[in-house]
Enzyme design. Sequence first.
Site, PDB file in Angstrom:
ATOM      1  CE  LYS A 180     -13.062 -47.428  19.905  1.00 24.65           C
ATOM      2  NZ  LYS A 180     -13.623 -46.311  19.145  1.00 24.65           N
TER       3      LYS A 180
HETATM    4  N1  PMP Z   1     -11.370 -42.797  14.316  1.00 20.93           N
HETATM    5  C1  PMP Z   1     -12.177 -42.693  15.381  1.00 20.93           C
HETATM    6  C2  PMP Z   1     -12.327 -41.377  16.045  1.00 20.93           C
HETATM    7  C3  PMP Z   1     -12.855 -43.828  15.854  1.00 20.93           C
HETATM    8  O1  PMP Z   1     -13.664 -43.719  16.916  1.00 20.93           O
HETATM    9  C4  PMP Z   1     -12.694 -45.061  15.193  1.00 20.93           C
HETATM   10  C5  PMP Z   1     -13.437 -46.284  15.690  1.00 20.93           C
HETATM   11  N2  PMP Z   1     -12.673 -46.965  16.644  1.00 20.93           N
HETATM   12  C6  PMP Z   1     -11.850 -45.126  14.074  1.00 20.93           C
HETATM   13  C7  PMP Z   1     -11.195 -43.970  13.674  1.00 20.93           C
HETATM   14  C8  PMP Z   1     -11.631 -46.405  13.346  1.00 20.93           C
HETATM   15  O2  PMP Z   1     -10.889 -47.290  14.134  1.00 20.93           O
HETATM   16  P1  PMP Z   1     -11.010 -48.871  13.983  1.00 20.93           P
HETATM   17  O3  PMP Z   1     -10.845 -49.175  12.530  1.00 20.93           O
HETATM   18  O4  PMP Z   1      -9.891 -49.408  14.797  1.00 20.93           O
HETATM   19  O5  PMP Z   1     -12.350 -49.256  14.472  1.00 20.93           O
END
Ligand code: PMP
Length: 296
Positions: free
Chosen positions: A153
């Site tokens: 991220k």
């Molecule tokens: N894909 C992307 C590109 C994201 O930004 C997110 C949000 N973090 C997710 C998937 C979902 O991840 P998570 O369930 O860990 O929030």
Amino acid sequence: MYYDQNTTVFLDGKWIAAGEAKADLYNQTMHYGNGVFEGIRAYQNADGCNIFKAKEHFERLQYSATKMHIGLPYSVEELIHISYELLDKNDLTNAYIRPLVYLGANMSLMPTDEVHVFMAAWQWEKYLGDTPLRVIVSSYQRPNPKSCHVEAKVVGHYTNSILATTEAKKLGYDEALLLDMHGNVAEGSGANFFYEKEGILYTPPAGNILPGITRATIMELAKDLSIHVVEMHFTIEEVYGADNAFFVGTATEVAPIESVNGETFKGSWEESAGHSLYLMYRQKVQYNEYQGLTIV
Ligand code: PMP
């Protein structure tokens, strides 16, 4: 919207008023996007509140930092402690928590040893709302996984997400669905994607996506419900024939999709596996575990 004069934030070991948190404009994160962050939710429960999968989120923050050659000066345990304290100081129980790791002044293309940790929290509604979404396949693809660490991220990666969402909205849609470099379905701009056909769920495998913590949770819950989940590559044409589809993510939670490129899903959301999983998810987030409680 994110803060007012009473908001306290964490910055480099200090608790300060949100309006007093300042960053050096020469910082490398602003100029080149080298910074890492998380999006975490806390949920009120009978004992106070639970930060859902805090450990997993801060482990991912550490992983993202390592991939970007950033030395994170706090352990996962310390970060969890700081995030509970942050909620306490701001009288929040249902909240969205945003840790951001940004770098000091550095105009070179090498990471710097000056690492800053900021953490803020605010109340935030479900990011994509509860109304079934009208989605368009984006003209922007997810980044080639050989060009960056797509599973991390990283601040700079989100220019791709901003382009995709903005394009979708300008065209009159609610959200974008992005393909990967091979033309297979990848994910939303900030959420993972599932579709349901004849009671089976399908979702793209890790490799070209950010494999989210919500996605993993939904897969765990599906196991409990004996719903079969298949991780595989598929094209958008396969999605058109689905009964239902939905996005999942921390900010999004579980968001039903009404149509993709104008092709409306024929199944009823209320009777879908996705909907059952969403009801279970809402219980699980309060305690990190599914309590088997009935929903009112
Ligand atoms: N894909 C992307 C590109 C994201 O930004 C997110 C949000 N973090 C997710 C998937 C979902 O991840 P998570 O369930 O860990 O929030």
